[in-house]
Scaffold this motif. Structure first.
Motif, short mmCIF file in Angstrom:
data_model
loop_
_atom_site.label_atom_id
_atom_site.label_comp_id
_atom_site.label_asym_id
_atom_site.label_seq_id
_atom_site.Cartn_x
_atom_site.Cartn_y
_atom_site.Cartn_z
N ASP A 71 0.83 -1.21 0.00
CA ASP A 71 0.00 0.00 0.00
C ASP A 71 0.86 1.26 0.00
OD1 ASP A 71 -2.22 -1.60 0.02
OD2 ASP A 71 -2.68 -1.30 2.14
N VAL A 72 1.98 1.21 0.72
CA VAL A 72 2.90 2.36 0.74
C VAL A 72 3.45 2.60 -0.66
CG1 VAL A 72 5.04 3.27 1.71
CG2 VAL A 72 3.53 1.91 3.13
N ALA A 73 3.83 1.52 -1.33
CA ALA A 73 4.36 1.65 -2.68
C ALA A 73 3.31 2.18 -3.64
CB ALA A 73 4.87 0.30 -3.17
N LEU A 74 2.11 1.62 -3.58
CA LEU A 74 1.06 1.98 -4.53
C LEU A 74 0.66 3.45 -4.42
CD1 LEU A 74 -1.29 -1.15 -4.49
CD2 LEU A 74 0.50 -0.56 -6.12
N ILE A 75 0.57 3.97 -3.21
CA ILE A 75 0.15 5.36 -3.06
C ILE A 75 1.19 6.30 -3.66
CG2 ILE A 75 1.13 5.84 -0.77
CD1 ILE A 75 -1.50 7.29 -0.10
N GLN A 76 2.47 5.93 -3.57
CA GLN A 76 3.51 6.78 -4.15
C GLN A 76 3.51 6.72 -5.67
OE1 GLN A 76 7.33 6.87 -1.56
NE2 GLN A 76 6.32 4.96 -1.00
N VAL A 77 3.26 5.53 -6.22
CA VAL A 77 3.15 5.41 -7.67
C VAL A 77 1.95 6.19 -8.18
CG1 VAL A 77 2.82 3.83 -9.60
CG2 VAL A 77 4.31 3.17 -7.71
N GLU A 78 0.83 6.08 -7.49
CA GLU A 78 -0.37 6.82 -7.89
C GLU A 78 -0.11 8.32 -7.89
OE1 GLU A 78 -3.35 5.65 -5.13
OE2 GLU A 78 -3.45 3.58 -5.86
N GLN A 79 0.55 8.80 -6.86
CA GLN A 79 0.79 10.24 -6.75
C GLN A 79 1.72 10.74 -7.85
OE1 GLN A 79 2.04 10.35 -2.58
NE2 GLN A 79 0.15 11.39 -2.04
N ILE A 80 2.81 10.00 -8.12
CA ILE A 80 3.72 10.47 -9.15
C ILE A 80 3.06 10.42 -10.52
CG2 ILE A 80 4.91 8.31 -9.76
CD1 ILE A 80 6.64 11.67 -9.12
N ALA A 97 18.35 -0.79 3.71
CA ALA A 97 17.19 -0.59 4.59
C ALA A 97 16.04 -1.50 4.15
CB ALA A 97 16.76 0.86 4.57
N THR A 98 15.57 -2.34 5.06
CA THR A 98 14.56 -3.33 4.73
C THR A 98 13.27 -2.69 4.23
OG1 THR A 98 15.44 -4.60 6.59
CG2 THR A 98 13.43 -5.42 5.57
N ASN A 99 12.81 -1.68 4.95
CA ASN A 99 11.53 -1.07 4.56
C ASN A 99 11.63 -0.38 3.20
OD1 ASN A 99 13.20 0.94 5.62
ND2 ASN A 99 11.58 1.96 6.77
N GLN A 100 12.71 0.38 2.99
CA GLN A 100 12.90 1.07 1.72
C GLN A 100 12.92 0.09 0.55
OE1 GLN A 100 13.57 4.62 1.27
NE2 GLN A 100 12.76 4.73 3.35
N ASN A 101 13.67 -0.99 0.72
CA ASN A 101 13.81 -1.95 -0.37
C ASN A 101 12.50 -2.69 -0.66
OD1 ASN A 101 16.46 -1.29 -0.84
ND2 ASN A 101 17.28 -2.86 0.51
N GLU A 102 11.72 -2.92 0.38
CA GLU A 102 10.42 -3.56 0.18
C GLU A 102 9.50 -2.64 -0.62
OE1 GLU A 102 7.69 -6.89 1.27
OE2 GLU A 102 9.84 -6.59 1.02
N TRP A 103 9.46 -1.36 -0.27
CA TRP A 103 8.62 -0.41 -1.00
C TRP A 103 9.09 -0.26 -2.44
CZ3 TRP A 103 9.56 3.42 3.56
CH2 TRP A 103 8.79 3.02 4.66
N ILE A 104 10.41 -0.16 -2.63
CA ILE A 104 10.94 0.01 -3.98
C ILE A 104 10.62 -1.21 -4.84
CG2 ILE A 104 13.07 0.20 -5.32
CD1 ILE A 104 14.17 1.91 -2.99
N LYS A 105 10.70 -2.40 -4.25
CA LYS A 105 10.36 -3.62 -5.00
C LYS A 105 8.93 -3.54 -5.52
CE LYS A 105 8.87 -7.27 -2.96
NZ LYS A 105 8.68 -8.49 -2.14
N ILE A 139 7.12 -0.81 -5.92
CA ILE A 139 7.03 0.29 -6.89
C ILE A 139 7.44 -0.21 -8.27
CG2 ILE A 139 8.11 2.47 -7.62
CD1 ILE A 139 8.19 3.26 -4.64
N GLU A 140 8.56 -0.92 -8.33
CA GLU A 140 9.07 -1.43 -9.61
C GLU A 140 8.08 -2.44 -10.22
OE1 GLU A 140 13.88 -1.17 -9.25
OE2 GLU A 140 12.88 -2.77 -8.14
N GLU A 141 7.53 -3.30 -9.38
CA GLU A 141 6.58 -4.29 -9.88
C GLU A 141 5.33 -3.62 -10.44
OE1 GLU A 141 5.81 -6.96 -6.70
OE2 GLU A 141 7.74 -8.00 -6.86
N GLU A 142 4.85 -2.59 -9.74
CA GLU A 142 3.65 -1.90 -10.19
C GLU A 142 3.90 -1.16 -11.50
OE1 GLU A 142 -0.43 -0.61 -9.76
OE2 GLU A 142 0.78 -2.29 -9.04
N LEU A 143 5.04 -0.52 -11.61
CA LEU A 143 5.37 0.18 -12.85
C LEU A 143 5.48 -0.80 -14.03
CD1 LEU A 143 8.08 2.69 -11.58
CD2 LEU A 143 5.76 3.26 -12.33
#
Length: 341
Positions: A145-154, A173-181, A183-187
Motif C-alpha cells: 500500500d505504501v508503494a502503490l500510493i507513491q506510484v499513484e501520486q507520481i 534498509a529493509t523497509n525502503q527496499n520492500e517499498w521500492i520492490k 514500486i518497480e513491480e507496479e510500474l
C-alpha cells in the motif's frame, strides 16, 4: 493519535548509553515483594532524525503508560553494522525488551540471537530484521500500500508518462527496499503506467546533505526527468529544499514519505503538491505494548495472537509475525495544517 504525537518535542535522546535498570541488584528477587522493572530500550536506525524523534515520542508514551523504564540508544549514522555494539550493551545490561529498526536485516542477527538467548524479547519496528531474529515486527502499513500510493501520486502529477527516479535512504534498509520492490513491480505490470520509465535509484543514506547532493545529481544526469519518488522523510525534505530554490520548482514533481511539519512550507510554496505518510508516533507506541505482551506471555508472535495497545485498541499478529498499525494518509494544501508532527 494527537495525544501520542504531541510528545514528539519532549523526547530525550541518549546517543551513547541507555538508562537501563540495574540487573545486578536484588530488586526483583523472590521473597522481597518487589517487581522487577520492565526495561524497554529503543534502537532506531539513527538518532537526531526528525522522523525517528516522532516515532520515539510514541515509544516513550507507550512505555510510560505501561509503567516501564524507557531508554534510547543508537548510532548517529545509519549503517549496516552500526547497531551491533548497542545490542551487545543492552544484552549485558539485562534489558527485557529491545525495540529495533534495522539498518540491515541480517547484520544485526548474531547480536540479536545472543540477546534472545539472554532472555530479551525483540520487537522490530519501522524497518524489519530477518524474521528469524525477532519476535514480532510492528509495520507502519501494508508495504504494498505504501508503494502503490507513491506510484499513484507520481503518475497523477506527471500526467502518466515520463522519466522518474527514486531517492531512497540506505541501500540495505529493509523497509525502503520492500517499498521500492513493489514500486518497480507496479510500474512494470500495470498498463496505466506503461509510459512511465524508472531511470535511476540513488541513496542519500538518510543524511540531509547527501540527499540534497543526490537530488542535484539526478537532475543533472537526467535533464528530462519529470518526477522523483523519495520514500524517506530525510530524502524528500532535502529534495524539496533543493527544488524550491531552482527552476525545477513546479516542473519536476516530488512525492514520497514526509513529515507534515517539515513539508508544510514546500506544499504552500508550490514545490510539492502531495506526499504521504502515517502517524509515526503510533509505531513506537504499539511497539512498547507489544514488548510488554511478549514479556508477560500474552503473545508469542504466533499468527492470530492479539494484545491491547492502549488508546489504539486491540492489535493482531498477522502472517510473518507482522502487526499493522494503520493506513497511509495523503497530505496536500487542503489538509496539511490539520496535522502537527
Amino acid at each position: 493519535m494527537a495525544t501520542i504525537a504531541a510528545l514528539a518535542t519532549t523526547v530525550a535522546l541518549v546517543a551513547t548509553g541507555c538508562a537501563a535498570a540495574t540487573p545486578g541488584d536484588d530488586a526483583g528477587s523472590e521473597g522481597d515483594g518487589a517487581t522487577e522493572a520492565l526495561t524497554i530500550a529503543f534502537l532506531p536506525k539513527q538518532l537526531n532524525n526528525p522522523y525517528t524523534d516522532v516515532v520515539l515520542s510514541g515509544g516513550k508514551a507507550g512505555t510510560d503508560e505501561i509503567g516501564g523504564e524507557y531508554s534510547v540508544v543508537g548510532p548517529l549514522e545509519a549503517s549496516a553494522s552500526s547497531q551491533v555494539s548497542f545490542i551487545n550493551t543492552l544484552t549485558q545490561q539485562g534489558t527485557k525488551v529491545i525495540v529495533i529498526a534495522a539498518n540491515d536485516p541480517d547484520a544485526v542477527g548474531p547480536a540479536l540471537e545472543e540477546a534472545r538467548a539472554a532472555g530479551a524479547k525483540i520487537v522490530a519496528f519501522d524497518s524489519d530484521t530477518n524474521p528469524d531474529y525477532r519476535d514480532v515486527f510492528i509495520s507502519q502499513v501494508v508495504s504494498k500500500d505504501v508503494a502503490l500510493i507513491q506510484v499513484e501520486q507520481i503518475a497523477e502529477q506527471i500526467g502518466g508518462s515520463g522519466e522518474i527516479a527514486i531517492l531512497s535512504a540506505t541501500a540495505n534498509a529493509t523497509n525502503q527496499n520492500e517499498w521500492i520492490k513493489f514500486i518497480e513491480e507496479e510500474l512494470a505490470s500495470n498498463p496505466d503506467y506503461a509510459d512511465i520509465t524508472l531511470v535511476a535509484k540513488v541513496y542519500g543514506d538518510d543524511d540531509d546533505a547527501k540527499s540534497f547532493q543526490e537530488a542535484q545529481g539526478l537532475l543533472s544526469a537526467y535533464p528530462n526527468l519529470k518526477g522523483i519518488i523519495s520514500p524517506t522523510t530525510v530524502g524528500i525534505a532535502a529534495t524539496a529544499r533543493y527544488l524550491s530554490t531552482t527552476d525545477y520548482k513546479g516542473k519536476v514533481a516530488l512525492v514520497g514519505l514526509g513529515l507534515p511539519n517539515e513539508m508544510r512550507e514546500f506544499v504552500k510554496d508550490g514545490t510539492v503538491k502531495e506526499f504521504a505518510l502515517w502517524d509515526p508516533a503510533q509505531l513506537g507506541y504499539v511497539a512498547a505494548f507489544a514488548g510488554q505482551a511478549l514479556v508477560d506471555g500474552t503473545i508469542t508472535g504466533a499468527v492470530g495472537d492479539t494484545f491491547m495497545a492502549g488508546e489504539l485498541g486491540e492489535k493482531e499478529v498477522g502472517e510473518g509475525g507482522i502487526v499493522i498499525v494503520g493506513p497511509p494518509t495523503r497530505f496536500n494544501a487542503d489538509n496539511i495544517d490539520d496535522y502537527d508532527f
